[in-house]
Motif scaffolding. Structure first.
Motif, PDB file in Angstrom:
ATOM      1  N   THR A  76       0.807  -1.231   0.000  1.00 13.39           N
ATOM      2  CA  THR A  76       0.000   0.000   0.000  1.00 13.39           C
ATOM      3  C   THR A  76       0.833   1.271   0.000  1.00 13.39           C
ATOM      4  O   THR A  76       0.318   2.350  -0.312  1.00 13.39           O
ATOM      5  N   GLN A  77       2.132   1.161   0.357  1.00  6.98           N
ATOM      6  CA  GLN A  77       2.976   2.360   0.434  1.00  6.98           C
ATOM      7  C   GLN A  77       4.278   2.185  -0.354  1.00  6.98           C
ATOM      8  O   GLN A  77       5.323   2.706   0.023  1.00  6.98           O
ATOM      9  N   ALA A  78       4.181   1.469  -1.468  1.00 10.73           N
ATOM     10  CA  ALA A  78       5.368   1.158  -2.269  1.00 10.73           C
ATOM     11  C   ALA A  78       6.085   2.411  -2.754  1.00 10.73           C
ATOM     12  O   ALA A  78       7.323   2.490  -2.734  1.00 10.73           O
ATOM     13  N   ARG A  79       5.338   3.425  -3.179  1.00  6.59           N
ATOM     14  CA  ARG A  79       5.975   4.635  -3.696  1.00  6.59           C
ATOM     15  C   ARG A  79       6.740   5.375  -2.607  1.00  6.59           C
ATOM     16  O   ARG A  79       7.843   5.876  -2.847  1.00  6.59           O
ATOM     17  N   GLN A  80       6.154   5.434  -1.419  1.00  3.92           N
ATOM     18  CA  GLN A  80       6.850   6.104  -0.312  1.00  3.92           C
ATOM     19  C   GLN A  80       8.123   5.343   0.070  1.00  3.92           C
ATOM     20  O   GLN A  80       9.130   5.949   0.429  1.00  3.92           O
ATOM     21  N   ILE A  81       8.085   4.010  -0.006  1.00  4.91           N
ATOM     22  CA  ILE A  81       9.265   3.204   0.308  1.00  4.91           C
ATOM     23  C   ILE A  81      10.424   3.582  -0.604  1.00  4.91           C
ATOM     24  O   ILE A  81      11.575   3.694  -0.154  1.00  4.91           O
ATOM     25  N   GLN A  82      10.160   3.783  -1.864  1.00  3.91           N
ATOM     26  CA  GLN A  82      11.222   4.031  -2.832  1.00  3.91           C
ATOM     27  C   GLN A  82      11.983   5.325  -2.554  1.00  3.91           C
ATOM     28  O   GLN A  82      13.116   5.489  -2.991  1.00  3.91           O
ATOM     29  N   SER A  83      11.380   6.233  -1.802  1.00  2.00           N
ATOM     30  CA  SER A  83      12.088   7.461  -1.436  1.00  2.00           C
ATOM     31  C   SER A  83      12.872   7.306  -0.135  1.00  2.00           C
ATOM     32  O   SER A  83      13.658   8.184   0.218  1.00  2.00           O
ATOM     33  N   ARG A  84      12.666   6.171   0.557  1.00  3.01           N
ATOM     34  CA  ARG A  84      13.314   5.956   1.853  1.00  3.01           C
ATOM     35  C   ARG A  84      14.442   4.930   1.791  1.00  3.01           C
ATOM     36  O   ARG A  84      15.048   4.623   2.818  1.00  3.01           O
ATOM     37  N   ILE A  85      14.675   4.382   0.595  1.00  8.22           N
ATOM     38  CA  ILE A  85      15.685   3.336   0.462  1.00  8.22           C
ATOM     39  C   ILE A  85      16.753   3.751  -0.550  1.00  8.22           C
ATOM     40  O   ILE A  85      16.541   4.615  -1.403  1.00  8.22           O
ATOM     41  N   GLY A  86      17.912   3.110  -0.441  1.00  6.01           N
ATOM     42  CA  GLY A  86      18.949   3.197  -1.451  1.00  6.01           C
ATOM     43  C   GLY A  86      19.198   1.817  -2.006  1.00  6.01           C
ATOM     44  O   GLY A  86      18.966   0.815  -1.314  1.00  6.01           O
ATOM     45  N   TYR A  87      19.655   1.744  -3.246  1.00  3.34           N
ATOM     46  CA  TYR A  87      19.885   0.441  -3.874  1.00  3.34           C
ATOM     47  C   TYR A  87      21.159   0.489  -4.699  1.00  3.34           C
ATOM     48  O   TYR A  87      21.382   1.429  -5.465  1.00  3.34           O
ATOM     49  N   MET A  88      21.983  -0.533  -4.543  1.00  2.35           N
ATOM     50  CA  MET A  88      23.214  -0.654  -5.322  1.00  2.35           C
ATOM     51  C   MET A  88      23.330  -2.085  -5.808  1.00  2.35           C
ATOM     52  O   MET A  88      23.294  -3.021  -5.017  1.00  2.35           O
ATOM     53  N   SER A  89      23.458  -2.264  -7.123  1.00  2.58           N
ATOM     54  CA  SER A  89      23.544  -3.602  -7.695  1.00  2.58           C
ATOM     55  C   SER A  89      24.981  -3.955  -8.021  1.00  2.58           C
ATOM     56  O   SER A  89      25.885  -3.107  -7.973  1.00  2.58           O
ATOM     57  N   GLN A  90      25.205  -5.231  -8.382  1.00  4.73           N
ATOM     58  CA  GLN A  90      26.546  -5.684  -8.738  1.00  4.73           C
ATOM     59  C   GLN A  90      26.996  -5.088 -10.059  1.00  4.73           C
ATOM     60  O   GLN A  90      28.191  -4.999 -10.324  1.00  4.73           O
ATOM     61  N   LYS A  91      26.050  -4.685 -10.892  1.00  4.40           N
ATOM     62  CA  LYS A  91      26.399  -4.086 -12.168  1.00  4.40           C
ATOM     63  C   LYS A  91      26.504  -2.578 -12.017  1.00  4.40           C
ATOM     64  O   LYS A  91      25.570  -1.908 -11.589  1.00  4.40           O
ATOM     65  N   PHE A  92      27.664  -2.030 -12.358  1.00  2.00           N
ATOM     66  CA  PHE A  92      27.874  -0.594 -12.216  1.00  2.00           C
ATOM     67  C   PHE A  92      26.906   0.155 -13.126  1.00  2.00           C
ATOM     68  O   PHE A  92      26.902  -0.021 -14.342  1.00  2.00           O
ATOM     69  N   SER A  93      26.046   0.995 -12.532  1.00  6.09           N
ATOM     70  CA  SER A  93      24.944   1.587 -13.284  1.00  6.09           C
ATOM     71  C   SER A  93      25.041   3.107 -13.402  1.00  6.09           C
ATOM     72  O   SER A  93      24.059   3.758 -13.738  1.00  6.09           O
ATOM     73  N   LEU A  94      26.207   3.684 -13.132  1.00  6.91           N
ATOM     74  CA  LEU A  94      26.373   5.125 -13.278  1.00  6.91           C
ATOM     75  C   LEU A  94      26.818   5.461 -14.707  1.00  6.91           C
ATOM     76  O   LEU A  94      26.932   4.589 -15.562  1.00  6.91           O
TER      77      LEU A  94
END
Length: 318
Positions: A76-94
């Motif tokens: 029910t609050q998926a959009r709000q979660i996305q502003s409260r988390i950080g994510y870093m994957s194994q593939k360099f995405s910058l």
């Protein structure tokens, strides 16, 4: 294993299920993560780790069960979660064609950092990642270790409550890996909750607690020390002239749970810990295998991991 009590839970997972048609990717997984904890999420490829993380990040809707991140419901609050988390994957995405500073400015915008806070936040993460002197360096010219630190800085520029790291040190040299984990420890001490997936068992030792899953189900939960303490078998290191022959021989014995190569040696996991090393050596000799040495070794987290997965798949015996 019993779950440790904590003052505040940053992640709560209760009976989480995700099905794709007839395939169940996550099958009733439950665990809690305390605020400021470094929590390891382990499992073989295809075990359901990535699917679970995508649900926790609000990117996939669970089929059943409940979960919350930073006190927010993943459905029910998926959009709000996305502003409260950080994510870093194994593939360099910058972006390789941007400078370090330009990448950080870009992600500060993506994460909607307030304009009056951007300069302060970028300065803070540059300092955290020890990249201040490289702020005008083109990202594509950085070493893998430096890119990794930049990716981490970008993932926390908006001060997330929870940080998800998916195989973050893949392809990184040991020195850079150690420095990266120093950064993770610093973030956790500041109150950031870190959930990390890794295939490097040495890294898993850095976590406060671990959950292991296989085929979508939880098979173990606890600290590395607790998991090793609960290990029921003995591990022996076998040095042989023909190590492959020694491994095939050991695998044929019903009391050997697992036989695996460790560098030039063989590690065997045994149900029977009453035999002396001399008796083991004689056993190999009687089977026609020339053994140079047999010695007990300290149980590793990898031993525990392999055994638990094998047991979950019904191949470890009684």
């Amino acid at each position: 294993m019993t779950e440790r009590a904590c003052d505040e839970k940053a992640i709560v997972v209760d009976g989480l299920v995700k099905r794709f048609g007839d395939f169940t990717a996550v099958d009733g997984v439950s665990f809690d993560v305390c605020k400021g904890e470094i929590f390891g999420f382990l499992g073989p490829n295809g075990s359901g780790k990535s699917t679970t993380i995508r649900m926790l990040c609000g990117l996939l809707t669970p089929t059943a069960g409940n979960a919350s991140v930073a006190g927010l419901d993943v459905v029910t609050q998926a959009r709000q979660i996305q502003s409260r988390i950080g994510y870093m994957s194994q593939k360099f995405s910058l972006y390789d064609d941007l400078t370090v500073m330009e990448n950080l400015l870009f992600f500060a915008g993506v994460y909607k950092v307030r304009p009056d806070r951007i300069e302060q936040r970028i300065g803070a993460v540059l300092d955290l990642a020890n990249l201040t002197a490289d702020s005008n360096t083109l990202t594509g010219t950085l070493s893998v270790g430096y890119k990794q630190r930049l990716a981490l800085a970008s993932a926390v520029v908006h001060e997330p409550d929870v940080l998800f790291l998916d195989e973050p040190t893949s392809g990184v040299d040991p020195v850079s890996r150690r420095r990266f984990w120093d950064l993770i420890d610093s973030l956790a001490r500041s109150g950031v909750t870190v959930l990390v997936t890794t295939h490097v068992m040495e890294e898993a030792e850095y976590c406060n607690r671990l959950v292991m899953i296989d085929k979508g189900r939880r098979v173990a939960l606890g600290s590395a020390a607790e998991l090793k303490q609960g290990y029921a078998f003995e591990v022996l290191e076998i040095r042989a002239r023909d190590v492959m022959n020694a491994m095939r021989t050991a695998e044929s014995w019903p009391d050997v749970v697992e036989a695996a190569l460790f560098g030039e040696d063989l590690h065997i996991t045994c149900k029977d810990n009453t035999r002396t090393t001399l008796q083991w050596q004689e056993r190999f000799t009687e089977a026609g295998v020339s053994i140079q040495s047999v010695k007990p070794v300290e149980v590793t987290l990898e031993d525990v991991f392999v055994s638990l997965v094998a047991s979950a798949e019904g191949t470890a015996g009684a």
